[in-house]
Each structure stands twice: as structure tokens, then as C-alpha cells.
Scaffold this active site. Structure first.
Site, short mmCIF file in Angstrom:
data_model
loop_
_atom_site.label_atom_id
_atom_site.label_comp_id
_atom_site.label_asym_id
_atom_site.label_seq_id
_atom_site.Cartn_x
_atom_site.Cartn_y
_atom_site.Cartn_z
CD GLU A 277 -3.03 -1.05 0.19
OE1 GLU A 277 -3.11 0.00 -0.48
OE2 GLU A 277 -3.79 -2.02 0.03
CG ASP B 53 -5.73 -7.58 -7.57
OD1 ASP B 53 -4.65 -7.73 -6.97
OD2 ASP B 53 -6.70 -6.94 -7.08
CD GLU C 242 -15.10 -5.86 -1.33
OE1 GLU C 242 -14.14 -5.64 -0.59
OE2 GLU C 242 -15.14 -5.53 -2.53
CD GLU D 240 -10.76 -2.35 -8.23
OE1 GLU D 240 -9.70 -2.13 -7.62
OE2 GLU D 240 -11.89 -2.09 -7.74
#
Length: 578
Positions: free
Chosen positions: A117, A258, A351, A372
Site C-alpha cells: 500500500e 490481481d 465483494e 475497478e
């Protein structure tokens, strides 16, 4: 398979028409100008609420109108929103925030921070803002873009992450203490994305600063994951970075994996690296063979290919956008339309969504305002002009405003079934969700530049072209100008060449030469050898060899190369004839 032309986002408009105003299936089309203003109002409602109620904390708590630290106490929302300000045209606020960050940002703090992050949000956000500073009217220092305060802050943050890469495999720990390094009791289990999501930011840093250490560790981590794939070509979800053994063996394209796939493609385009693209294309074959069913992508056991979870995760909605970057538009649209049906069912993407049952999964019913699906719509609209993609943008604006807007910003949707809210507004809402929405409705934004305008910049290393388009978004939607990677390279490469020659004349026993001390901030770093150390990518017999010389990349030099050639070099990346 016919060849596919791979192009960065901004150059798609050279090839494909936009059908603004074309009617949707119901005979009406969303008005881009109207929704552009609606998105801008959304941004400022959220941004002003953060400044008034949460700064200097990382993120806003919109239900209680206060703030809290989440990812390390960096005033994270301010960093994440910085380049969005410029994309929305707010030059004065961009300049003010740059001054605030210069005066207040401090990484010498006793905080345990996520390596992943911190890289995508802080390092990526600072790098993007640095490269956009001149466009935003910031008075840049001599030598920009090869120097500057935001670049130095990005480098400082990245150096705080380097201890995490000191493992026998070269794959990083997931957490690092910014003051003390990796804690002695830190878990060695890291998700795949947390290992393979560094090449965009770290290669940019190495190119701008001349220090190869960042790109070296990022490439090493990518290669170790590649070596760890199963016999059927898949990777799992979590791996032990000390032993290289898979801990979670579910393979898919969603959470925990991902952005590894995303960075193979974007790293290949950014660096014009055929090996990275070849790696992704091999993965893509395995993903199609074992995980795709009726244009959905399931989770399977990485060694056997048997289905382990027949679910769609909201994080997987980036995949159609990634497919568009490799030219696979038809498959991208079919998968996008599957995901869009889920959005229409709930007014957002849960989710987890159970595909056979057509409903949410227990305890995974929330929607934290993720970007996304909107991201994929933006890419695909640039590629096709299909008005259905504008309709998704319209639906997203209407849903988010209706369900999650509160007095102090926008709240995470805890449950899409009854629209209960949670007391959090993630920084990615301003970094990604709002940005992609705005760019979907703003076809003339500078981000979409097709090369018709550009800046010629004089640096200590020669002249280079910036701002010509083809921006590469990191996984937090921070745009990186690929041309910038060529601005600071010539002299640095000459230094590396001379350093190599000098090493031939002087014994290592004599220590570093005076030349090295004055021209190099640090030498190439390699993970320490030890039990569990993987074989080198170039040496599969287990004996470590010297790293090969750094591959020479053609330099962009205005005097020797006309601009049209440069644009072709940046835009026409690969021809895939496989």
C-alpha cells in the site's frame, strides 16, 4: 492468432473513433458534460470533507465526521488525491498541497506500514505528482524531472521499503517498520500481488534517480514469482517469502493476485520489455484454459485446475481493462457485460458474488466504492466508443450519490442488499473511483493526449519530450509519463559503463574507487544467499553468477530523432504474432 498492436491509453484515440452522444439501448445517452460536472461535485464534497474533518489523518470517517490513520499516518488521502486535482483542472490547490506535503510529510516514524500500500499510494502518488508538477504551474528546480522535492520524498519512502526485500528468495515481506525495518516476528507469508506490484513505481524511480536498486529488487521479485508457478502455469494466492512455498493455492485473477498480472502488462509497456509481456501472455493462456467459464473467471486449485471457488470478486473487474491494453477487445467486452449485470442487480459490485446462485456471498456483501469496473469502462470506451460504457458511468454516479453520500463525504456501503453504510471513506475513492469516472466523461482531458501537444524539456542529460500522452496508470490510478523514464538516463548509463571498466582495472580489495563514491548513490543490491535461495533466472544449476550488464534501451533524443519517431516508439509497443 493475428498480431495485436499494444498501445498506452492516451494513444488509443489516434486509432479509434469516439462516438460521443450516440444513443444507448433505451434511446438516450448520458450527457458527458452533465456527468463530468456531477463527478467534479462528488470529488469536492469528499475532498473538502476530508480537509475540514480528517486532515492530517490518513482517511475520513464520514459517519462521525472525523479522521483516522489506516496505512501509516501519511495524510494519505491528500497524497492520493493530488494528481486528481490536476486532472480536474485545479492548479492552485495542487500547488498548495505540494507545499503542505513538503512541510509536513515525514517517513522517520515508528509505524508498521504495508509495503504494497505504501508503494502504490505514497510512492506512486508522489512520483505522479512530481512528473505533473510543471504542468500544474509549480516552479520546478533546475534538473527537473531528474530532481525535485516530490521525487526526493518518493525516493525516501521507497528506501524505507527496501529492507522488506532482504529475504532468501528476493520476495518481500508484507509489512515493514518505517523506523526499524522488518520486525523480528513478522510473518513471512505475503500475497502474490504484494510481491509483484513494484515494477512501475520502482523502475520509474531508478530511471529518474539513476539508482538501479529499486528496479533490481522489483525485477527480482517478479522473476521469483514466475519461477514459482505451477506445472500448469498458474500461481497461488499467498506464498512464504523465506521458503518460496505456496501457503494458499487458490489461483485466479482477483484479490491477492490481481495487480501482479496488471504490472506485467503495464511494466512491459512502460519499459518496452518483451520478457514481461511474454510472461503475461503465458499466464493468460493458463488463465483462459483453467479459470474461464462463459466469460466469467473462477478460482481453481493452482496445481490441478479444479474449481475451488465459483465466485466473482469485485476486484476482478479490472480484468477487461487489462485485456483492452493487449488488444483483446472482444473478450474484454463480453466479460465487462457480465460484471455490469451484477452492478445493475445491486447498484454496485459486492465483494464476492456467487456465480451459480446469482447472489452475494455471506459476509462479503459490501461495496467500498471500488473503482475497478469504472476503470475498465474508461479503458474500453477509449478503445470502442461503445455508449454502453457511458451508461455504466452514469449508473455509478447515480448509485454512489443515492446510496453512500452523507453530510461528511461518501461512506463505504457495508451491505448492498439493504444499503447499510460503514464509517470509512477509502483514499482510493478520490485517487481512482472519481478519477476514472471523470476521465470516462472527459474525452479531451490532457491524460488522453494523442501526441498532438507536448513539452520539450532541457535536462542536465539532454533534451527530452514530456506530456505527449500514453500515460501508464499504476494500480492506484496515479499516471506515469513513460517518456520521463528517458529524460535522466543517458549520463547515468555512461557512468555505469565507466564504472564497469574501472572494476576491470582495480581489485575489489582496494574498495570502491573515488569515482564510484562521487557518482553512485549505491551499487546494485541483491537478496542474500542462504537456505531456500532460488536459482538465478540466468542460472538454473544453483550457482549464482554475476548479473548481466544492464540492457541498453534506445534513448529519446530530440536532436537525433524527430518527434514522430518518438511517438511511434512510445506508442507501438509490441507486435504479438504468437
Amino acid at each position: 492468432m493475428p498480431f495485436r498492436l499494444l498501445v498506452p491509453l492516451g494513444l488509443l484515440s489516434l486509432l479509434l473513433p469516439l462516438h460521443l452522444g450516440a444513443p444507448g439501448p433505451d434511446g438516450s445517452a448520458p450527457d458527458p458534460a452533465h456527468y463530468r460536472e456531477r463527478v467534479k461535485a462528488m470529488f469536492y464534497h469528499a475532498y473538502d470533507s476530508y480537509l475540514e474533518n480528517a486532515f492530517p489523518y490518513d482517511e475520513l470517517r464520514p459517519l462521525t465526521c472525523d479522521g483516522h490513520d489506516t496505512w501509516g499516518s501519511f495524510s494519505l488521502t491528500l497524497i492520493d488525491a493530488l494528481d486528481t486535482l490536476l486532472i480536474l483542472g485545479n492548479v492552485s490547490e495542487f500547488q498548495r498541497v505540494v507545499e503542505v506535503l513538503q512541510d509536513n510529510l515525514d517517513f522517520d516514524i515508528d509505524v508498521n506500514a504495508s509495503v504494497f500500500e505504501t508503494n502504490i499510494r505514497v510512492v506512486g502518488g508522489l512520483l505522479s505528482a512530481h512528473l505533473l508538477s510543471k504542468k500544474a504551474g509549480v516552479e520546478v528546480e533546475a534538473g527537473w524531472p531528474c530532481s525535485g522535492p516530490l521525487l526526493r520524498m518518493a525516493e525516501e519512502a521507497a528506501r524505507k521499503l527496501l529492507p522488506a526485500f532482504q529475504t532468501p528468495t528476493g520476495m518481500p515481506y508484507g509489512t515493514v517498520n518505517l523506523l526499524h525495518g522488518v520486525n523480528p516476528g513478522e510473518t513471512p507469508v505475503t500475497c502474490t500481488a504484494g510481491i509483484g506490484t513494484f515494477i512501475v513505481e520502482f523502475a520509474t524511480l531508478s530511471s529518474l534517480t539513476g539508482d538501479p536498486v529499486f528496479e533490481d529488487v522489483a525485477r527480482m521479485a517478479l522473476m521469483r514469482l514466475w519461477e514459482s508457478r505451477s506445472d500448469i502455469g498458474l500461481v497461488g494466492n499467498h506464498i512464504d517469502v523465506l521458503t518460496g512455498k505456496w501457503v494458499a493455492q487458490d489461483a485466479g485473477i482477483g484479490a491477492g493476485v490481481d495487480s501482479y498480472f496488471e504490472y506485467l502488462v503495464k511494466g512491459a509497456i512502460l519499459l518496452q520489455d518483451k520478457k514481461l509481456m511474454a510472461m503475461f501472455l503465458e499466464y493468460n493462456k493458463a488463465i483462459r484454459n483453467y479459470t474461464r467459464f462463459d466469460d466469467w473467471y473462477l478460482w481453481v486449485q493452482m496445481h490441478k485446475g479444479t474449481v475451488s471457488m465459483p465466485v466473482f470478486q469485485s476486484l476482478e473487474a479490472y480484468w477487461p481493462g487489462l485485456q483492452s491494453l493487449i488488444g483483446d477487445i472482444d473478450n474484454a467486452m463480453r466479460t465487462f457485460l457480465n460484471y455490469y449485470t451484477v452492478w445493475k442487480q445491486f447498484g454496485g459490485l459486492p465483494e464476492f458474488y456467487n456465480i451459480p446462485q446469482g447472489y452475494t456471498v455471506e459476509k462479503r456483501e459490501g461495496y467500498p466504492l471500488r473503482p475497478e469496473l469504472i476503470e475498465s469502462a474508461m479503458y474500453l470506451y477509449r478503445a470502442t466508443g461503445d455508449p454502453t460504457l457511458l451508461e455504466l458511468g452514469r449508473d455509478a454516479v447515480e448509485s454512489i450519490e443515492k446510496i453512500s453520500k452523507v453530510e461528511c463525504g461518501f461512506a463505504t456501503i457495508k451491505d448492498l442488499r439493504d444499503h447499510k453504510l460503514d464509517n470509512r471513506m477509502e483514499s482510493f475513492f478520490l485517487a481512482e473511483t472519481v478519477k476514472y469516472l471523470y476521465l470516462l466523461f472527459d474525452p479531451t482531458n490532457f491524460i488522453h493526449n494523442n501526441g498532438s501537444t507536448f513539452d520539450a524539456v532541457i535536462t542536465p542529460y539532454g533534451e527530452c519530450i514530456l506530456g505527449a500522452g500514453g500515460y501508464i496508470f499504476n494500480t492506484e490510478a496515479h499516471p506515469i509519463d513513460p517518456a520521463a523514464l528517458h529524460c535522466c538516463r543517458r549520463l547515468k548509463e555512461e557512468q555505469w559503463e565507466v564504472e564497469g571498466l574501472m572494476k576491470e582495472f582495480y581489485s575489489l580489495k582496494q574498495g570502491r574507487s573515488r569515482f564510484q563514491k562521487t557518482t553512485m548513490s549505491s551499487g546494485p543490491w541483491e537478496p542474500p544467499a542462504g537456505p531456500g535461495t532460488f536459482s538465478s533466472p540466468e542460472n538454473h544449476d544453483g550457482v549464482r553468477e554475476k548479473k548481466p550488464a544492464k540492457q541498453r534501451i534506445p534513448l529519446l533524443s530530440c536532436p537525433s530523432q524527430p518527434f514522430t519517431s518518438k511517438l511511434a516508439l512510445l506508442g507501438q509497443v509490441f507486435l504479438d504474432s504468437s
